[in-house]
Design a protein around this motif. Structure first.
Motif, short mmCIF file in Angstrom:
data_model
loop_
_atom_site.label_atom_id
_atom_site.label_comp_id
_atom_site.label_asym_id
_atom_site.label_seq_id
_atom_site.Cartn_x
_atom_site.Cartn_y
_atom_site.Cartn_z
N LYS A 1 2.64 -6.96 41.46
CA LYS A 1 3.56 -5.97 41.06
C LYS A 1 4.84 -6.14 40.75
O LYS A 1 5.72 -5.24 40.15
CB LYS A 1 3.47 -4.59 42.26
CG LYS A 1 2.14 -4.24 42.65
CD LYS A 1 1.88 -3.17 41.60
CE LYS A 1 0.48 -2.67 41.67
NZ LYS A 1 0.25 -2.15 42.90
N TRP A 2 5.42 -7.38 41.21
CA TRP A 2 6.78 -7.89 41.11
C TRP A 2 7.36 -7.78 39.36
O TRP A 2 6.47 -7.89 38.51
CB TRP A 2 7.08 -9.14 41.37
CG TRP A 2 7.00 -9.19 42.91
CD1 TRP A 2 6.87 -8.23 43.86
CD2 TRP A 2 7.49 -10.39 43.93
NE1 TRP A 2 7.16 -8.57 45.04
CE2 TRP A 2 7.56 -9.87 45.27
CE3 TRP A 2 7.38 -11.93 43.44
CZ2 TRP A 2 7.70 -10.67 46.11
CZ3 TRP A 2 7.91 -12.55 44.72
CH2 TRP A 2 7.90 -12.01 45.82
N GLY B 1 4.99 -19.16 37.77
CA GLY B 1 5.43 -18.13 38.66
C GLY B 1 5.08 -18.12 40.04
O GLY B 1 5.49 -19.48 40.37
N ILE B 2 4.89 -17.31 40.60
CA ILE B 2 5.14 -17.27 42.25
C ILE B 2 3.73 -16.53 42.77
O ILE B 2 3.02 -15.70 42.14
CB ILE B 2 6.12 -16.36 42.88
CG1 ILE B 2 7.45 -16.82 42.53
CG2 ILE B 2 5.98 -16.01 44.22
CD1 ILE B 2 8.62 -15.94 42.65
N SER B 3 3.01 -17.11 43.78
CA SER B 3 1.75 -16.87 44.21
C SER B 3 0.72 -16.63 43.24
O SER B 3 -0.01 -15.68 43.40
CB SER B 3 2.01 -15.55 44.99
OG SER B 3 2.65 -15.85 46.33
N LEU C 1 12.44 -13.71 40.10
CA LEU C 1 13.93 -14.77 39.91
C LEU C 1 14.29 -14.97 41.54
O LEU C 1 14.62 -16.05 41.83
CB LEU C 1 14.64 -14.03 39.06
CG LEU C 1 14.54 -14.24 37.64
CD1 LEU C 1 15.62 -13.70 36.62
CD2 LEU C 1 14.20 -15.54 37.06
N ARG C 2 14.39 -13.82 42.15
CA ARG C 2 14.73 -13.87 43.32
C ARG C 2 13.80 -14.51 44.30
O ARG C 2 14.42 -15.40 45.12
CB ARG C 2 15.08 -12.45 44.04
CG ARG C 2 16.02 -11.69 43.59
CD ARG C 2 16.23 -10.25 44.34
NE ARG C 2 16.75 -10.22 45.68
CZ ARG C 2 18.06 -10.50 45.92
NH1 ARG C 2 18.88 -10.59 45.00
NH2 ARG C 2 18.38 -10.38 47.06
N GLY C 3 12.43 -14.54 44.21
CA GLY C 3 11.71 -15.22 44.90
C GLY C 3 11.82 -16.77 44.70
O GLY C 3 11.50 -17.60 45.66
N THR D 1 3.87 0.90 44.28
CA THR D 1 3.35 1.18 42.88
C THR D 1 4.82 1.54 42.28
O THR D 1 5.84 1.56 42.66
CB THR D 1 2.54 2.54 42.75
OG1 THR D 1 3.49 3.71 43.01
CG2 THR D 1 1.42 2.77 43.90
N PHE E 1 12.59 -4.29 45.26
CA PHE E 1 12.16 -5.21 46.53
C PHE E 1 11.67 -4.37 47.72
O PHE E 1 11.07 -4.69 48.40
CB PHE E 1 12.69 -6.64 47.08
CG PHE E 1 14.16 -6.17 47.71
CD1 PHE E 1 15.65 -6.24 47.35
CD2 PHE E 1 13.98 -5.72 49.15
CE1 PHE E 1 16.57 -5.91 48.15
CE2 PHE E 1 14.86 -5.38 49.91
CZ PHE E 1 16.39 -5.67 49.44
N LEU F 1 8.32 -2.62 45.82
CA LEU F 1 7.08 -3.33 45.33
C LEU F 1 6.88 -4.38 46.56
O LEU F 1 7.79 -5.29 46.50
CB LEU F 1 7.52 -3.87 43.85
CG LEU F 1 7.60 -2.90 42.90
CD1 LEU F 1 8.25 -3.44 41.72
CD2 LEU F 1 6.65 -1.81 42.65
N SER F 2 5.79 -4.62 47.18
CA SER F 2 5.42 -5.76 47.92
C SER F 2 4.74 -6.85 47.37
O SER F 2 5.15 -7.81 47.81
CB SER F 2 4.90 -5.09 49.21
OG SER F 2 5.66 -4.08 49.71
N ASN F 3 3.66 -6.54 46.52
CA ASN F 3 2.74 -7.51 46.34
C ASN F 3 3.15 -8.20 44.96
O ASN F 3 3.65 -7.73 44.08
CB ASN F 3 1.36 -7.30 45.86
CG ASN F 3 0.72 -6.39 47.23
OD1 ASN F 3 0.04 -5.33 46.92
ND2 ASN F 3 1.02 -6.74 48.40
N PRO F 4 3.17 -9.53 45.11
CA PRO F 4 3.66 -10.31 43.74
C PRO F 4 2.91 -9.96 42.41
O PRO F 4 3.61 -9.88 41.46
CB PRO F 4 3.09 -11.77 44.08
CG PRO F 4 3.22 -11.93 45.52
CD PRO F 4 2.64 -10.53 46.14
#
Lengths: 298, 295, 453
Positions: A244-245, A82-84, A251-253, A159, A236, A239-242
């Motif tokens: 919460k993604w 994943g991411i971050s 996938l876009r990330g 949220t 996007f 939802l700002s924090n990874p």
């Protein structure tokens, strides 16, 4: 069901039965083969994605063939990371929360509104119906800022509430209209019969209409699943924090137009992200297909 | 007076209340706000300033990209939507019954729609219809020269129409659901009377499914007029070569978020609302002639 | 039966969701508390700022690899400042800008965010969105020690310092040296004039097989090319007040002619291939596939192409110079920068973090020229030796270029509309829908209408 058609053809046809059935067999086979060919066209992209997901990054854009010359599982292993620091377990859970609540919201709220529009009589009905249609005709991009300000004042940014609460308020007018069309396809005699038995509008809705519109409800569930799962714009924005993604945001990330992208990871996770939608569709299409004819209109 | 209103509308209001709240707060009020913004110069970072009709004036008199976006959108809507619906309806009737492996085929034919407008599809479409794409291998059978279908301004829009038609799954599912709602005893009765498949299609299936055809037509038109994601994703956020895939809503988005002209974008949104409402209104008018409800 | 199944399923879904939903609402609670803390912070700020619990929202654009670097740096800061929690808001480039403008419009901008000065600087600089940093410099919260004046200038508007560079980069021709040598040619010198470049391209185009090209057609990938061309001749894309174009018709005519000739001789791809190239991922560009000798990109992307091309030796060639021009070069410093929101509730803490991000030796070592070369001498010195070889070449390139270019300008408001208009007429020319003269006239006319408003 195919029996019915068979019968009808037999009776309407003056030719000898044996000749007819060979012809019919040929016709059926041709149809089958055409459908099969069509299926290949439909599936090609998935095959391509699948094959790309097993290729090393340098091969994805150089190898044209579907069969990877060298198979790697690395994309899956690395992609899941994943991411971050948040793995896809988190993103799947988040997607399921958003999708599940959206389905629930749409089914409850849209069916209520649809029942009112299709069966009940009230003041300003036509105007309100027009308002409902008009609410679908304005691109979301110009409604975004007022909505964002509202959600920000409610402290709902970052949220799932801005994504989910609107579904409980029937803002997907598409489904209201869909259900209206279906309810209007249900014979009114059924309502009348129920009314004679002493049912009020609420009971007619819960006991007659709601069960009889199963195909529309299943359609709503399927579409809500897919559209919410794939919707990236509101996700996007809100939802700002990874942590919460959702899967779609993750996938876009993986991709960045200004630099190197994680193509392999993206394809691998894209393939995985199709599985829930596909399973959901398979599971629910049975209900869709069996629909009204077996749920007991007779 | 009030009590009579209340008495008549009590139950409907109960059913409508979630929608009424939602449509007021999340659609009506934002729409009014955007109507106000349509008459302002609003860059989103500063308070809007009133400019009267200037946005509409510029739009209709001196913005060539605006007209380009209208043209692109009209082609997309009036070519893409009918094609998509014809494919969807044909396959829905075929996949309704009488073929081996029905649910298998239904699932397969729905796959393109599951993929949605994802980034993976964007890459794939470029691969398919690019210079090196397999579509060129296909047309070379007919002796055509290879070309970049996706970036050539005379063909790029059609690759997006192909995408729309290819993702026919949603209207197909709605058609299937509608077909299922037709009571099977109607067919049985017709069969006993000796009716053939053509009779059944034209006298039973089509009339009974008109509400669903109508629904699909209205919704697909409303949707296609606002088509955004395919062009946004495949064109990388631009309108493509020579603005050949500059959809109306994409241009609106560019105006709002790239050029910081949310006021102008709002004006465009209201202009679009009028266009869509006109076509939808016309459809509703003709509906009396050909849509048959059970109630 | 089926009805029951459906009901059961829905019940199941509901119960799962109620649980999930509760979890969700908890986080909502936390979030609002967080914001309260933040605003509470401001009133207490006067006394001892450092010990209060602070939350700072930090937004950036980039891919997953870049996210890792940011997270590492921000973790490091949290470690050193236990009272600070940094809320991270990464986005991809495409999502970042609409999101940022929505956040600003909604009064919810992140405390610290990234800003690409050349592309978006002025849209934000002119609108009271960004907090000037001067007072924090005076308080000693932000350090400007060793910063290049030219880089500080790029982030200054109306005398206020608004932005600090995360890195500086310059458009150049990334050169596949191995491929050129494979053709039996010599790589061009680090600097080459437009005329020599055309001759060079003609020779190279002869030597290349079909389907391979010398360089990118810059008229179809944006406005960098024309901007450099007119800056070399003492002009600019737009006049500083944004009321008119900053160049004459002849400039544009000659520029389009130059590249039309390059197209004719096959040095750059035909229009439809160039158009296709503009939209493909970097991995499948002709250059990354080894089918092109030069790539027109900012120098910080050279290391990416070095990775993609594997064994090939790359060099950085300067964008063609104009010996008889007013300036030999017209390059702009491209500055992805970091700024603070005027609406921030935690400005002093944010100022410290901002300064840490661009000055701290450990932090900048982690970031390592990700967005281009640092604009401050101590950081550059500290990175020496640890830089990617391509970034090392970018340093040399930057030293060469900054000698003889005009001052970097920020584009005035309205520039985006003009650059898009330019792009559209460039395409008309490349696709031969219009002659160059027609396109030049039409472009000037339409630009005047847009700017006149």
């Amino acid at each position: 069901m195919s029996n019915t058609i068979n019968q009808s053809n037999v009776t309407s046809s003056s030719k000898p039965t044996s000749n007819y059935s060979t012809k019919k067999k040929i016709f059926e086979s041709v149809k089958f083969i055409l459908l099969l060919l069509g299926a290949i066209v439909m599936l090609y992209p998935v095959m391509w994605m699948l094959s790309s997901s097993f290729k090393t990054v340098d091969k994805i854009f150089t190898e044209v063939g579907l069969w990877p010359s060298e198979i790697t599982f690395n994309n899956y292993l690395q992609g899941w990371e994943g991411i971050s620091g948040f793995t896809f377990s988190t993103f799947y859970l988040n997607s399921f929360i958003v999708v599940g609540l959206s389905i629930l919201g749409n089914i409850i709220a849209c069916s209520m509104a649809a029942y009112a529009f299709a069966r009940l009589d009230f003041t300003f009905k036509k105007i309100l119906f027009a308002v409902m249609l008009a609410s679908m005709m304005v691109p979301i991009h110009v409604l975004l800022i007022p909505q964002y300000i509202l959600f920000n004042n409610l402290n709902w940014i970052n949220t799932y509430l801005p994504l989910v609460v609107p579904k409980f308020l029937a803002t997907d007018a598409f489904f209201i209209f869909l259900m209206v069309q279906f309810i209007r396809g249900i014979p009114r005699e059924l309502d009348n019969a129920a009314r004679v038995d002493g049912c009020g509008p609420v009971q007619i809705f819960t006991r007659i209409i709601f069960p009889l519109m199963t195909p529309a409800l299943v359609t709503t569930a399927i579409f809500t699943f897919i559209w919410t799962w794939n919707d990236f714009f509101s996700q996007f924005i809100y939802l700002s924090n990874p942590e919460k993604w959702t899967v779609t945001l993750a996938l876009r990330g993986f991709l960045d137009t200004m630099g190197e992208s994680m193509w392999g990871d993206m394809f691998a996770m894209s393939i995985l992200s199709l599985i829930p939608i596909f399973v959901f569709f398979i599971a629910f299409q049975k209900l869709l297909i069996e629909g009204i004819s077996t749920t007991g209109i007779k | 007076m009030i009590s009579r209103f209340w008495h008549k509308n009590k139950i409907p209001l109960l059913f409508l209340s979630p929608w009424l709240i939602g449509v007021t707060i999340l659609a009506f009020i934002p729409m009014i706000a955007s109507l106000y913004l349509a008459f302002t110069n609003y860059n989103m970072l500063q308070a809007p300033t009133w400019v009267g009709l200037e946005n509409f004036n510029t739009m209709l008199n001196s913005d060539s990209r605006f007209f380009q976006s209208l043209k692109v959108t009209f082609i997309y809507v009036f070519l893409g939507v009918p094609l998509q619906l014809i494919v969807a309806f044909s396959l829905a009737t075929v996949l309704n019954r009488g073929v081996k492996g029905l649910s298998f085929f239904r699932a397969i034919y729905y796959v393109p729609s599951i993929l949605g407008p994802s980034v993976a599809i964007a890459v794939l479409w470029r691969q398919l219809f690019g210079m090196e794409g397999i579509f060129n291998d296909f047309v070379s059978i007919f002796g055509l020269e290879p070309q970049s279908w996706i970036s050539d301004p005379s063909t790029s829009l059609y690759t997006l129409i192909v995408l729309l038609v290819w993702q026919f799954g949603s209207p197909m599912v709605i058609f299937l659901a509608g077909l299922k709602q037709i009571p099977s005893d109607l067919y049985e009765a017709a069969a006993i009377d000796g009716a053939g498949p053509a009779y059944m299609l034209f006298k039973i299936t089509l009339p009974l499914i008109t509400p669903i055809i109508f629904f699909n037509l209205v919704m697909q038109i409303i949707g296609a007029f606002q088509a955004f994601t395919p062009a946004y994703i495949i064109g990388g956020g631009t309108g493509g070569t020579l603005d050949s895939t500059l959809f109306y809503t994409l241009y609106l988005y560019i105006k709002a978020f790239t050029q910081f002209e949310m006021g102008y974008a709002s004006a465009m949104a209201w202009f679009l609302l009028v266009i869509i409402a006109t076509f939808t209104g016309l459809l509703f008018l003709t509906a009396r002639k050909w849509v048959h409800y059970q109630d | 039966m089926k009805k029951k199944l459906l009901l059961l399923l829905m019940l199941l879904v509901t119960s799962i969701l109620i649980i999930a939903c509760n979890g969700d609402e908890d986080t909502v609670g936390e979030d609002s508390e967080g914001t309260d803390n933040g605003s509470g912070e401001e009133s207490n700020d006067e006394g001892s700022a450092s010990e209060e619990e602070v939350e700072i929202r930090f937004a950036w654009w980039g891919n997953t690899e870049r996210d890792k670097k940011y997270n590492e740096i921000l973790d490091l800061y949290e470690e050193q400042n236990p009272n600070v929690t940094i809320i991270r808001e990464p986005s991809t480039w495409n999502d970042y800008w609409p999101k940022l403008s929505t956040q600003v419009a909604g009064g919810n901008a992140p405390d610290i965010f990234g800003l690409h000065l050349l592309l978006y600087g002025n849209e934000y600089f002119t609108k009271d969105v960004i907090e000037p940093l001067d007072s924090y410099v005076d308080q000693g919260l932000v350090s400007l020690e060793g910063w290049d004046q030219s880089v500080l200038d790029a982030g200054t508007y109306n005398g206020d310092l608004l932005a600090l560079a995360k890195g500086v980069t310059i458009q150049a021709l990334i050169t596949n040296k191995s491929k050129i040598e494979g053709l039996g040619l010599d790589a061009p010198p680090a600097e080459i004039s437009y005329e020599d470049f055309k001759d060079y391209a003609a020779t190279a185009a002869e030597a290349l097989p079909d389907g391979e090209y010398v360089t990118v057609d810059p008229t179809l990938i944006g406005e960098h090319g024309i901007e450099m061309w007119v800056r070399q001749q003492g002009g600019s894309l737009l006049t500083p007040d944004g009321s008119a174009l900053g160049f004459e018709k002849e400039h544009l005519t000659e520029y389009w002619q130059y590249w039309a000739e390059m197209r004719e001789m096959g040095a750059v791809p035909p229009a439809n291939i160039s158009a296709e190239q503009a939209g493909v991922p970097e991995e499948s560009t002709l250059f990354a596939q080894g089918k092109q000798l030069f790539q027109d990109r900012p120098t910080n992307q050279a290391k990416m192409f070095a990775d993609l091309l594997g064994d090939a030796e790359l060099a950085i060639t300067r964008y063609p110079v104009m010996e008889d021009g007013e300036f030999r070069g017209g390059e702009q410093l491209q500055v992805p920068a970091i700024v603070m929101s005027q609406n921030s509730d935690v400005k002093e803490e944010a100022a410290k973090l901002l300064s840490f991000f661009v000055n701290d030796l450990e932090a900048t070592k982690i970031y390592s020229a990700e967005n281009g070369l640092p604009g401050t001498e101590p950081v550059r010195e500290n990175l020496e030796g640890s830089l990617h070889p391509m970034d090392q070449k970018a340093v040399e390139h930057m030293n060469l270029v900054t000698e003889d270019i005009p001052k970097t300008t920020i584009r005035p408001e309205g520039a985006v509309q003009i650059t898009e208009l330019y792009q559209s007429y460039s395409e008309q020319v490349a696709f031969e829908q219009m002659t160059i003269d027609e396109a030049v006239d039409a472009f000037f006319e339409e630009a005047a209408t847009i700017l006149g408003q």
